[in-house]
Scaffold this motif. Structure first.
Motif, PDB file in Angstrom:
ATOM      1  N   ARG A   1       5.696  -3.365  -0.484  1.00  0.00           N
ATOM      2  CA  ARG A   1       6.737  -4.151   0.189  1.00  0.00           C
ATOM      3  C   ARG A   1       6.760  -5.605  -0.270  1.00  0.00           C
ATOM      4  O   ARG A   1       7.614  -6.383   0.168  1.00  0.00           O
ATOM      5  CB  ARG A   1       6.521  -4.108   1.700  1.00  0.00           C
ATOM      6  CG  ARG A   1       6.944  -2.801   2.337  1.00  0.00           C
ATOM      7  CD  ARG A   1       6.575  -2.746   3.798  1.00  0.00           C
ATOM      8  NE  ARG A   1       7.306  -3.735   4.598  1.00  0.00           N
ATOM      9  CZ  ARG A   1       7.101  -3.929   5.893  1.00  0.00           C
ATOM     10  NH1 ARG A   1       6.173  -3.240   6.516  1.00  0.00           N
ATOM     11  NH2 ARG A   1       7.788  -4.824   6.554  1.00  0.00           N
TER      12      ARG A   1
ATOM     13  N   LEU B   1      -6.201 -19.180   1.381  1.00  0.00           N
ATOM     14  CA  LEU B   1      -6.643 -17.903   1.942  1.00  0.00           C
ATOM     15  C   LEU B   1      -7.718 -17.229   1.099  1.00  0.00           C
ATOM     16  O   LEU B   1      -8.184 -16.154   1.447  1.00  0.00           O
ATOM     17  CB  LEU B   1      -5.450 -16.951   2.087  1.00  0.00           C
ATOM     18  CG  LEU B   1      -4.389 -17.340   3.124  1.00  0.00           C
ATOM     19  CD1 LEU B   1      -3.123 -16.528   2.954  1.00  0.00           C
ATOM     20  CD2 LEU B   1      -4.935 -17.167   4.531  1.00  0.00           C
ATOM     21  N   ASN B   2      -8.077 -17.836  -0.038  1.00  0.00           N
ATOM     22  CA  ASN B   2      -9.031 -17.173  -0.920  1.00  0.00           C
ATOM     23  C   ASN B   2     -10.230 -18.054  -1.236  1.00  0.00           C
ATOM     24  O   ASN B   2     -10.097 -19.257  -1.430  1.00  0.00           O
ATOM     25  CB  ASN B   2      -8.335 -16.764  -2.227  1.00  0.00           C
ATOM     26  CG  ASN B   2      -7.450 -15.560  -2.035  1.00  0.00           C
ATOM     27  OD1 ASN B   2      -7.940 -14.463  -1.783  1.00  0.00           O
ATOM     28  ND2 ASN B   2      -6.156 -15.767  -2.098  1.00  0.00           N
TER      29      ASN B   2
ATOM     30  N   PRO C   1       4.830  -8.263   0.584  1.00  0.00           N
ATOM     31  CA  PRO C   1       4.890  -9.193   1.706  1.00  0.00           C
ATOM     32  C   PRO C   1       4.569 -10.613   1.265  1.00  0.00           C
ATOM     33  O   PRO C   1       3.555 -10.858   0.615  1.00  0.00           O
ATOM     34  CB  PRO C   1       3.822  -8.663   2.669  1.00  0.00           C
ATOM     35  CG  PRO C   1       2.881  -7.912   1.810  1.00  0.00           C
ATOM     36  CD  PRO C   1       3.688  -7.347   0.696  1.00  0.00           C
ATOM     37  N   LEU C   2       5.463 -11.531   1.587  1.00  0.00           N
ATOM     38  CA  LEU C   2       5.253 -12.959   1.315  1.00  0.00           C
ATOM     39  C   LEU C   2       5.837 -13.716   2.504  1.00  0.00           C
ATOM     40  O   LEU C   2       6.644 -13.173   3.242  1.00  0.00           O
ATOM     41  CB  LEU C   2       5.995 -13.370   0.038  1.00  0.00           C
ATOM     42  CG  LEU C   2       5.514 -12.786  -1.287  1.00  0.00           C
ATOM     43  CD1 LEU C   2       6.500 -13.132  -2.402  1.00  0.00           C
ATOM     44  CD2 LEU C   2       4.128 -13.288  -1.654  1.00  0.00           C
TER      45      LEU C   2
ATOM     46  N   PHE D   1      -4.538  -6.613  -4.730  1.00  0.00           N
ATOM     47  CA  PHE D   1      -3.669  -5.490  -4.366  1.00  0.00           C
ATOM     48  C   PHE D   1      -2.233  -5.995  -4.227  1.00  0.00           C
ATOM     49  O   PHE D   1      -1.944  -6.867  -3.419  1.00  0.00           O
ATOM     50  CB  PHE D   1      -4.158  -4.907  -3.031  1.00  0.00           C
ATOM     51  CG  PHE D   1      -3.426  -3.663  -2.586  1.00  0.00           C
ATOM     52  CD1 PHE D   1      -2.650  -2.913  -3.454  1.00  0.00           C
ATOM     53  CD2 PHE D   1      -3.533  -3.241  -1.271  1.00  0.00           C
ATOM     54  CE1 PHE D   1      -1.994  -1.775  -3.031  1.00  0.00           C
ATOM     55  CE2 PHE D   1      -2.876  -2.094  -0.837  1.00  0.00           C
ATOM     56  CZ  PHE D   1      -2.099  -1.367  -1.715  1.00  0.00           C
TER      57      PHE D   1
ATOM     58  N   LEU E   1       0.138 -14.382  -7.161  1.00  0.00           N
ATOM     59  CA  LEU E   1      -0.796 -14.448  -6.034  1.00  0.00           C
ATOM     60  C   LEU E   1      -1.978 -13.507  -6.261  1.00  0.00           C
ATOM     61  O   LEU E   1      -3.126 -13.839  -5.962  1.00  0.00           O
ATOM     62  CB  LEU E   1      -0.033 -14.047  -4.766  1.00  0.00           C
ATOM     63  CG  LEU E   1      -0.529 -14.521  -3.418  1.00  0.00           C
ATOM     64  CD1 LEU E   1      -0.609 -16.032  -3.388  1.00  0.00           C
ATOM     65  CD2 LEU E   1       0.422 -14.033  -2.328  1.00  0.00           C
TER      66      LEU E   1
ATOM     67  N   GLY F   1     -13.662  -1.698   4.829  1.00  0.00           N
ATOM     68  CA  GLY F   1     -13.088  -2.459   5.925  1.00  0.00           C
ATOM     69  C   GLY F   1     -12.504  -3.811   5.579  1.00  0.00           C
ATOM     70  O   GLY F   1     -11.816  -4.395   6.379  1.00  0.00           O
ATOM     71  N   ARG F   2     -12.787  -4.331   4.414  1.00  0.00           N
ATOM     72  CA  ARG F   2     -12.115  -5.563   4.027  1.00  0.00           C
ATOM     73  C   ARG F   2     -11.974  -5.632   2.512  1.00  0.00           C
ATOM     74  O   ARG F   2     -12.597  -4.884   1.786  1.00  0.00           O
ATOM     75  CB  ARG F   2     -12.839  -6.794   4.560  1.00  0.00           C
ATOM     76  CG  ARG F   2     -14.192  -7.050   3.960  1.00  0.00           C
ATOM     77  CD  ARG F   2     -14.798  -8.305   4.514  1.00  0.00           C
ATOM     78  NE  ARG F   2     -14.114  -9.483   4.023  1.00  0.00           N
ATOM     79  CZ  ARG F   2     -14.522 -10.727   4.288  1.00  0.00           C
ATOM     80  NH1 ARG F   2     -15.536 -10.933   5.063  1.00  0.00           N
ATOM     81  NH2 ARG F   2     -13.878 -11.760   3.780  1.00  0.00           N
ATOM     82  N   MET F   3     -11.137  -6.563   2.107  1.00  0.00           N
ATOM     83  CA  MET F   3     -10.813  -6.722   0.697  1.00  0.00           C
ATOM     84  C   MET F   3     -12.077  -7.009  -0.134  1.00  0.00           C
ATOM     85  O   MET F   3     -12.853  -7.893   0.197  1.00  0.00           O
ATOM     86  CB  MET F   3      -9.866  -7.920   0.632  1.00  0.00           C
ATOM     87  CG  MET F   3      -8.885  -7.929  -0.459  1.00  0.00           C
ATOM     88  SD  MET F   3      -7.783  -6.537  -0.527  1.00  0.00           S
ATOM     89  CE  MET F   3      -7.253  -6.751  -2.210  1.00  0.00           C
TER      90      MET F   3
ATOM     91  N   ARG G   1      -6.349 -14.702  -7.730  1.00  0.00           N
ATOM     92  CA  ARG G   1      -7.646 -14.315  -7.176  1.00  0.00           C
ATOM     93  C   ARG G   1      -8.655 -13.970  -8.256  1.00  0.00           C
ATOM     94  O   ARG G   1      -9.804 -13.662  -7.943  1.00  0.00           O
ATOM     95  CB  ARG G   1      -7.475 -13.078  -6.268  1.00  0.00           C
ATOM     96  CG  ARG G   1      -6.998 -13.403  -4.876  1.00  0.00           C
ATOM     97  CD  ARG G   1      -6.598 -12.145  -4.111  1.00  0.00           C
ATOM     98  NE  ARG G   1      -7.625 -11.121  -4.035  1.00  0.00           N
ATOM     99  CZ  ARG G   1      -8.655 -11.134  -3.191  1.00  0.00           C
ATOM    100  NH1 ARG G   1      -8.802 -12.140  -2.382  1.00  0.00           N
ATOM    101  NH2 ARG G   1      -9.523 -10.166  -3.186  1.00  0.00           N
TER     102      ARG G   1
ATOM    103  N   LEU H   1      -8.322  -2.075   2.575  1.00  0.00           N
ATOM    104  CA  LEU H   1      -7.456  -2.303   3.735  1.00  0.00           C
ATOM    105  C   LEU H   1      -7.651  -1.218   4.776  1.00  0.00           C
ATOM    106  O   LEU H   1      -7.463  -1.438   5.955  1.00  0.00           O
ATOM    107  CB  LEU H   1      -5.987  -2.283   3.304  1.00  0.00           C
ATOM    108  CG  LEU H   1      -5.360  -3.571   2.826  1.00  0.00           C
ATOM    109  CD1 LEU H   1      -3.872  -3.381   2.674  1.00  0.00           C
ATOM    110  CD2 LEU H   1      -5.643  -4.692   3.795  1.00  0.00           C
ATOM    111  N   VAL H   2      -7.979  -0.016   4.291  1.00  0.00           N
ATOM    112  CA  VAL H   2      -8.141   1.136   5.167  1.00  0.00           C
ATOM    113  C   VAL H   2      -9.571   1.631   5.005  1.00  0.00           C
ATOM    114  O   VAL H   2     -10.086   1.697   3.889  1.00  0.00           O
ATOM    115  CB  VAL H   2      -7.147   2.249   4.761  1.00  0.00           C
ATOM    116  CG1 VAL H   2      -7.324   3.467   5.631  1.00  0.00           C
ATOM    117  CG2 VAL H   2      -5.727   1.749   4.815  1.00  0.00           C
TER     118      VAL H   2
ATOM    119  N   ILE I   1       1.086  -5.033  -2.848  1.00  0.00           N
ATOM    120  CA  ILE I   1       1.616  -4.050  -1.896  1.00  0.00           C
ATOM    121  C   ILE I   1       3.078  -3.759  -2.223  1.00  0.00           C
ATOM    122  O   ILE I   1       3.820  -4.635  -2.663  1.00  0.00           O
ATOM    123  CB  ILE I   1       1.462  -4.596  -0.468  1.00  0.00           C
ATOM    124  CG1 ILE I   1      -0.029  -4.733  -0.147  1.00  0.00           C
ATOM    125  CG2 ILE I   1       2.134  -3.694   0.548  1.00  0.00           C
ATOM    126  CD1 ILE I   1      -0.311  -5.454   1.121  1.00  0.00           C
TER     127      ILE I   1
END
Lengths: 322, 303
Positions: free
Chosen positions: B88, B107-108, B90-91, B84, B147, B76-78, B151, B59-60, B86
């Motif tokens: 928080r 998305l995968n 996020p969903l 991962f 989720l 630069g990308r997954m 993957r 991600l970074v 995260i």
């Protein structure tokens, strides 16, 4: 990918669809009522011919006044609404596109799946921009259809170059909407705050419109109209007057007559007096009314170019996002 | 089966640094995660744990250094083999769990709906028609893990997977993760403050402080390399090995010693994971606020 963007933006699409249905339904209804009013007042000829030719006749009458009192404001409000649509698109569709994801942290959800950021951006952009632009154009056409029924009794009498008439016609609303949308998307992606993005989009777009409005005239190609009578004026419906003045016998332009002293003229007749002083003709540089389409395209190309800059800025902002 | 030879790592991190502006969040990090290992990433708040996980996830982008997973660089990308979770979680809150899983598939490139379903069915099971935003913290974590595991990752990065969870949900969440490790040999790197929960499941430790790796390796080896020394106040500190932390009560001094032989005059024993990490964290805090800490404990500035 398209499906998930569609699903997440469903409330927006429902709003857009409802807006289209209301606007088209309303415009058709109002058009029908207005046409009936025109027929009842016997103004059908005036719609075609306008007021000038009818002075003293039926078209200069009380019926026309009454018609314009009743319908003038309504059509004006509808056109202003069309003029405002691009701003609404920028503020309510463009600005939250990325800003809301950042606020809720869901951009990180997308970034941790295997879809690339570019594809994520492009999909989000296309899936929302197409319905938004469609809504703008459909509402534009619906209102134009209604207003056209008033013909020369409606806004058309002032020509196609007034701030409102120009802004609601041709490719302009779509170009404005695209620019406002990409601007909102960009400031939203940079500020990462929906409210900040919305305010910035609103402010910046109004400024952009104002600035481009200021030099729009210079985008068109002008045609010179000359009259042997220095006091003959160009017909307003002929086009947009950009420049005007007088010509001397050898073709020199004179726009400032303050250095001429007309008091010693042999005759009181102004026309002869001007001729005596060497101002043999008057001229007008106009953008002809039938060139309005080219002016729309020229102005739209500026907004499309700005949109491309905003899209590039958004790509840059999203790529550097952690 | 768990080889710990440094060149054999599934995840290799070499000299990685990440600067945000002038501030270094992570500096000069070097470690490897052997295939099938479960590594606890511990450290005080602000040690750079989340940044390190984001770096490994891709991600970074690191300012310096190189990260490889399975021999391919992460940049630069997954990475396709990495998932991962995260902190928080996020969903998309406004859609249902079923739609969220469909989104996972959309998305995968590689996606196992069966695997995701299996995870959702574990424990009490998650209602597929519930809105994601209405789920309990435990169920939300379960959806996030579903989720992540849908993957089919070889490496699972978990940032505070147990925070906000009640003890039962904590236990169950760890069980889901450990089932995946047992069945598929997934390599796990998880950050957590809940040391007692980690002790049972982690075989490797990565201790981070101020963006730098303090300790890395097998838990057993690390524990064997450290001694907790207890002696009367005034006993001379050992000269061999590194003193990590010193603390005093009115009667006795306790020292955490790394390496060296067992010193004279001290009662020595090997620490457990919790006390080892606690003492490292305390030493770290003392380093950050040396004046305040010294006045409180009367201890000399630990090295």
């Amino acid at each position: 990918m398209t499906w998930i963007v569609w699903r997440l933006q469903r409330p927006l699409f429902i709003t857009l669809a409802a807006g289209i249905v209301l606007a088209v339904g309303g415009a058709l209804l109002l058009r029908a009522v207005m046409t009936a009013d025109i027929a009842a007042a016997g103004l059908a000829d005036c719609v075609r011919e306008g007021l000038q030719r009818g002075v003293g006749g039926a078209c200069g009458s009380r019926q026309v006044m009454e018609f314009q009192n009743a319908w003038g404001n309504r059509m004006w409000v509808a056109q202003v609404l069309v003029l405002g649509l691009p701003v609404l698109v920028g503020v309510f569709v463009g600005a939250p596109l990325f800003a809301r994801e950042y606020e809720q942290g869901t951009h990180a959800l997308a970034f941790t799946q295997s879809v690339s950021r570019t594809r994520w951006m492009v999909t989000k952009f296309l899936v929302t921009v197409l319905p938004a632009l469609t809504a703008v154009v459909v509402i534009q056409l619906a209102v134009a259809h209604w207003v056209a029924a008033a013909g020369e009794l409606g806004p058309q009498q002032s020509g196609p170059f007034t701030a409102i008439s120009f802004g609601v016609a041709g490719v302009s609303p779509a170009a404005y909407a695209l620019c406002a949308y990409t601007l909102g998307m960009f400031v939203g992606a940079v500020s990462k705050r929906t409210l900040v993005g919305m305010s910035l989009a609103l402010g910046a777009f109004v400024v952009i419109r104002f600035v481009v409005d200021g030099f729009r005239e210079s985008l068109g190609t002008t045609t010179r109209v000359t009259f042997d009578d220095p006091f003959e004026r160009v017909d307003k419906s002929a086009g947009l007057t950009v420049d005007g003045g007088w010509l001397t016998a050898d073709g020199k332009e004179v726009t400032d007559t303050s250095r001429y002293d007309f008091s010693d003229c042999a005759t009181k007749d102004s026309t002869t007096c001007y001729h005596e002083k060497g101002l043999v003709k008057s001229f007008y540089d106009i953008i002809p009314a039938d060139a309005v389409g080219a002016l729309h395209l020229a102005e739209a190309s500026i907004f499309v170019a700005l949109s491309a800059v905003f899209v590039a800025g958004t790509v840059w902002a999203v790529r550097r996002q952690v | 089966m768990n080889s710990t030879r440094p060149d054999d790592g599934l995840v290799r991190v070499r000299g990685v640094a990440k600067h945000f502006g002038r501030k270094a969040a992570v500096s000069d990090c070097t470690f490897t995660l052997p295939e099938g290992s479960v590594t606890a990433l511990v450290g005080p708040n602000g040690a750079g744990k989340s940044t390190l996980l984001s770096l490994v996830a891709g991600l970074v982008t690191p300012t310096r250094g190189e990260i490889t997973v399975h021999g391919t660089p992460v940049r630069g990308r997954m990475h396709p083999d990495v998932s991962f979770l995260i902190q928080r979680r996020p969903l998309y809150d406004r859609i249902t769990v079923r739609e969220m899983m469909r989104a996972g598939g959309a998305l995968n490139d590689r996606w196992s709906a069966e695997r995701a379903d299996e995870v959702l069915d574990l424990l009490a099971g998650v209602d597929r028609d519930a809105k994601v935003g209405a789920l309990s913290a435990g169920a939300r974590t379960q959806v996030s893990i579903a989720l992540a595991l849908g993957r089919m990752p070889k490496v699972l990065l978990l940032d505070e997977p147990l925070s906000d969870l009640d003890p039962l949900a904590r236990d169950e969440t760890l069980r889901i993760v450990m089932t995946d490790v047992a069945e598929r040999g997934t390599t796990v790197l998880l950050s957590s403050h809940l040391l007692t929960d980690l002790g049972d499941v982690c075989d490797h430790l990565l201790l981070l402080d101020e963006g730098r790796v303090q300790l890395t390796g097998e838990v057993d080896g690390i524990l064997a390399d450290h001694r907790v020394l207890v002696g009367p106040v005034g006993t001379a500190l050992p000269t061999e090995g590194a003193v990590v932390d010193v603390s005093h009560t009115s009667r006795q001094t306790t020292v955490l010693l790394r390496g060296g032989p067992e010193p004279e005059g001290w009662q020595a024993e090997h620490p457990d994971l919790v006390s080892l990490v606690m003492r490292y964290l305390r030493a770290s805090r003392a380093r950050r606020a040396p004046a305040r800490e010294r006045s409180r404990t009367g201890a000399p500035h630990p090295s």
